[in-house]
Structures are given as C-alpha cells and as structure tokens.
Scaffold this active site. Structure first.
Site, short mmCIF file in Angstrom:
data_model
loop_
_atom_site.label_atom_id
_atom_site.label_comp_id
_atom_site.label_asym_id
_atom_site.label_seq_id
_atom_site.Cartn_x
_atom_site.Cartn_y
_atom_site.Cartn_z
N ASP A 312 0.82 -1.21 0.00
CA ASP A 312 0.00 0.00 0.00
C ASP A 312 0.85 1.26 0.00
OD1 ASP A 312 -2.22 -1.58 0.03
OD2 ASP A 312 -2.68 -1.30 2.15
N GLY A 313 2.05 1.19 0.59
CA GLY A 313 2.92 2.35 0.59
C GLY A 313 3.36 2.75 -0.80
N ASN A 391 -4.49 8.58 2.36
CA ASN A 391 -4.88 7.89 3.59
C ASN A 391 -5.40 8.86 4.64
OD1 ASN A 391 -4.66 5.20 3.04
ND2 ASN A 391 -2.75 4.87 4.15
N ASP A 421 -3.79 13.14 22.59
CA ASP A 421 -2.57 13.00 21.80
C ASP A 421 -2.69 13.62 20.42
OD1 ASP A 421 -1.20 11.81 23.80
OD2 ASP A 421 -1.26 9.78 22.99
#
Length: 548
Positions: A312-313, A391, A421
């Site tokens: 996917d990268g 994404n 966070d």
C-alpha cells in the site's frame, strides 16, 4: 447607622465595610445604598476593584491581633479572602474570554467580507481555490476533464448493461466552454460507467429522490460497480516499485521486458529504477524517465496506466506523484499488508492482458486536499502549497509532554475541542490504516466521507465521527495552547502548527482510480479477511444444548 457602611461589633471592636473595601463607592444622595458604578466592558475594572478588596483583607489580617478576638471573626475573615479570590479569578476569566471572542469576531467578519466580495464578482470561494490550484499546477492543454452528459444519458443509458454517467476525455476547453480534442496527443481515452445488476435492458433510475403525489421515495439502488472501458488502446505505462527489494527488482525487469516485446508499450520508470536496470543490461535503453519537477507535473498527460509493484505504501507514493488527475493504477501485491493491492504478481501476464483489453472494474479512492494557514496570513486565501493525501492527515502533540489542544470547526460550525494526543482526518481508503488503530471504524472505500478520529482523547465520551464528503474541516491551534502541534500527511511532509495556525481540509476533486480484481466490494472484504483476520473465530459446536 450611617448609610453605605456596615458595622460589625465584635468584642467592643468596630470594623466597617469601608475599611475592608475602600474601593466601594459611597451611597447616592438619596441614601438608598445603591452604588452608581459604571459597568465595565471587559472585566478589567472588576479585576482592579477585587484586587483592592483582597489587599484590604490581607492588610487587615496582618494588623496587630485584636485583644479578645472572637473565633467567628477569623472564620469571617477567611470567608472574605476566599470570596475575593474567587471573584478575582472570575473577572480575569471573563476578560480573557471576551478578548478571545473579540478576536474570533474580527476573523469571522473578515471572512464574511471576503465571501461577499467574491459573490459580487460571480465567484465562490471554492472556485477561487480552484483557480489558485490550477495556476500552481500549470496544467497543460490536454488535462483530462470529467464531463457529465445528462442529455445523452436519457437517450442511451444502459447499453449492454453499462449505464454511462460520466466520461473522462483528453482535450482542451475553448472560450465557449466546449471540449476540443487534442489531435497531437497519443494518450488513450476511456469512459467510466456504472454497471447495473439484472438484464441487459434493465434501466436504473437516475434520480436519487423522487416526489410523486405527495410521497417522497428514494430511487431503487441496485449494485452499481464503476467500470472503465478503453476507447483507444493504451500506449504508455508507468512502472513504480518498492525500493531496496531484490525480488521486486527481478520482477520489474521481467515485466518490463514482457510489456515491451509482447504489448509494444512505451514504458516510463523512476530515475532510480532506470539506473538499476541499466546497470544490469543495456537492453533497457528504451526506457523513459523524468528529470525535474516540471516534467512530473505533466506526467499525467503522457501516461495511460500506472503499475505498482509493492504494498500500500507504493500505491501512496504513486498517487503523490500526481498533483491533479491520476491515471488508473494497477497495484500488484508485494508487501506485508495489501488493502489496496488485489493483484498477485505471479499472474501479472494474465492480469495486464485483461486490463489492457478492458473493461475493468475500478475503485475511485477519494483524496483530501489540505492547506496550512499561518497566523500571520492576511486572509484565508494566503495559504501554503496544497497537499493531497490518500490515507490521512494527522495532527498530534509531537515530542511535547503536554496534551494537544485543538479547536475543530466544520463549515464554520464549532465541533469540539480536542485534548489528547491528537486527531486523525482520514479518507475511507485510510480507514484501515492509522484511524483503525485509534479506534475508528472500517469503511468501504467507495463511501464518500471524512473520518474524524481522536488519538487517545482525555475524555470518556469522545467517539469517532464520519462526516459527509462535501464539508470543509478547520483545525485551529488556540492561542492559549501550551505547546505547538504537528501535522503529517500520509506519514510524511511533517509541518509545525504554532498558536494561531490552522489546517483546512476538504475533499480533493481528483480521486485515485485503482483497478479491482473482481469488484470493489469483493476486494475490500477479502482484504480485511486476509490482512486483519476480521472476525476470525471457531464455529460453535452443534452438539451442545439446543432449544426445543
């Protein structure tokens, strides 16, 4: 007793309110005890008076102790001190809130004035942003355009089970707004259509909601899978690979040799890949590549198809190469997880042969368009270069030990304040990435929407949201934040957001079309079953207790 002064007689000692509160005004001329103090606008007068009151209490308590002082006097003094401190804090909080409200009012009035100016000129803010993006991208005259053929749909829809809704052509627009075919380009053209279940002559309704005889009904929704049909033969392919992998490099050389010898295709590769292949053999001299950013910007006008070899990268990297329209992507799975890579590398000959013939099922994966607006910007349109993400965009506290403090707005409506966070704004394609790890839901990639997922919020009631695709989300770092925030886009291009800076995200007009092995839904369900082992459990035994 004198009007306006309260006397407390405790053990022959007289304490007046004037001695404790010297800043209080005297009674009016009528003796009714009502003070004629002007009402402060920002709370600063209140704060000054209360500070004097607290000072008077402190001076009184520091005096020589009164003989035979009663315990009630000490309790009353402590109560006065507590009340004065609480009132002072309230006045300071009021002044701070009013100052912040005035600043937001000024920004809102500036925004409204700019919108009104654009409306008078006949342009909406979205169109203005589109013009800015178009100038920055330096689109060539052959940029693909997505046109809606509404009149032709009513006459020739659902031919051989294909209902034509939108067509993607290569061309240029003249002054009358008509598409003029560029005869000099060799780029292949295609059309996108919806496939309807049922017989070939089964017409599906075009309207989403109909109103007949006082009844509101939704149109019947059969399974409509987007298909791509080539109108001319593809001639140019871009191959992108995962780096630092020997197996990928071997497969890349084999695939390029096959496409050149059997399909007679023009092939583009990355400069890195070209160097690796030429170091092995001079056979690959026919390969083409690019030299600078300007050639990358015009790559979509030359390439008909993109083939990725990796995970996917690699798909994310390929999509980031195109700042505007993206050619169809054929992703082969050579990584660890493959939510967007349905094709197996062992069968690349059959897969590519089928895709080059067409038609093929595709998934239109939406992207987010992100702008960073600094506090020093003069207006909302003075932004940094837009960034497209497939994404997610993540806003977090970085290396700071303090909680992230983020104010969130949706179409100028306040949503919430994030204290934790950080926050994830994700596409539906990214719902199986970082958002999933933060507790967000998995969403079918064909569903248009924006996922609003907090990261470790310091709250028991902060649940993730899914917002419609047409909204604009604004994330602001307030001025009272203890530390700056950091934004990352698809895991890279990290930017610092100081107090007053804002990040504005909306749906980009250029989706990423990825080819499907079967169809979009089948590929999605198979990916979460194989990649995540979703709901994997042994089946309950049938020989246990049963209802009679």
């Amino acid at each position: 007793m004198t009007p306006g002064k309260l006397k407390l007689k405790l053990n022959s000692t007289v304490i007046t309110s004037a001695s404790l509160f010297p800043s209080l005004p005297p009674s009016d001329s009528h003796g009714n005890g009502e003070a004629s103090l002007p009402r402060p606008d920002n709370g600063f007068n209140d704060s000054l008076a209360l500070s004097h009151s607290e000072k008077a209490v402190q001076e009184f308590l520091q005096q020589t102790p009164i003989q035979h002082t009663d315990d009630h006097l000490m309790e009353f003094s402590e109560a006065l001190r507590t009340v004065a401190k609480a009132l002072r804090q309230a006045a300071e909080g009021k002044a701070s809130a009013q100052a912040e409200a005035a600043e937001w009012k000024r920004r809102f009035e500036l925004q409204m004035a700019q919108n009104q100016q654009l409306e008078h000129k006949g342009k909406s803010p979205g169109e203005c942003n589109g013009d800015i993006n178009a100038q920055q991208m330096e689109n060539s005259t052959s940029q693909p355009m997505l046109r809606n053929e509404a009149n032709e749909q009513s006459e020739s829809c659902c031919i051989n089970g294909l209902c034509s809704h939108e067509f993607l052509h290569d061309g240029e627009t003249d002054s009358r707004g008509k598409a003029v075919q560029n005869k000099m380009m060799r780029k292949a053209s295609f059309k996108l259509s919806w496939r309807c279940k049922g017989d070939e002559n089964d017409q599906h309704k075009h309207d989403i909601v109909s109103f007949e005889r006082g009844n509101i009904t939704a149109a019947g929704r059969s399974s409509k899978q987007i298909h791509l049909k080539w109108e001319s033969t593809p001639q140019t392919v871009l191959v992108m690979t995962k780096p630092n992998s020997t197996s990928v490099q071997i497969l890349c050389a084999e695939m390029i040799r096959w496409m050149k010898e059997h399909k007679k295709l023009n092939i583009y590769v990355e400069p890195r890949v070209m160097g690796e292949l030429l170091s092995e053999s001079s056979y690959f001299n026919f390969l083409q590549t690019w030299k600078d950013e300007k050639e990358i910007m015009s790559l979509h006008t030359k390439v008909d198809l993109v083939v990725t070899l990796g995970g996917d990268g690699t798909v994310l990297w390929a999509a980031s190469m195109f700042k505007g329209p993206v050619p169809p992507i054929v992703p082969f799975s050579l990584g660890s997880l493959g939510f967007m890579t349905p094709f197996y590398s062992e069968q690349y000959r059959d897969c590519l042969d089928s895709i080059l013939r067409g038609p093929i099922s595709i998934t239109l994966r939406h992207r987010l368009q992100c702008h960073v607006i600094r506090d020093a910007a003069k207006n909302e349109y003075e932004t940094e270069e837009p960034i497209l993400v497939l994404n997610e965009v993540t806003i977090d506290r970085g290396i700071s030990s303090f909680l992230a403090n983020l104010e969130c707005y949706c179409d100028n409506s306040f949503v919430t304040r994030v204290q934790g966070d950080g926050l994830i704004l994700s596409t539906t394609s990214g719902s199986t990435a970082y958002s999933l790890g933060a507790g967000g839901s998995m969403v079918h990639p064909q569903v248009p929407g924006i996922l609003f997922t907090p990261i470790c919020p310091h709250s028991l009631s902060f649940r993730p949201l899914i917002l419609p695709e047409h909204v604009t989300i604004r994330i602001q770092v307030p001025f009272n934040s203890r530390s700056p925030a950091w934004a990352s886009f698809d895991g890279k291009d990290r930017k610092q957001l100081a107090a007053g800076d804002a990040l504005v995200c909306s749906m980009a007009p250029w989706p990423v079309p990825t080819a499907c092995q079967n169809d979009s839904t089948n590929d999605f369900l198979r990916s979460i079953h194989d990649g995540l082992h979703w709901n994997l459990r042994k089946t309950q035994s049938f020989d246990g207790p049963q209802d009679l």
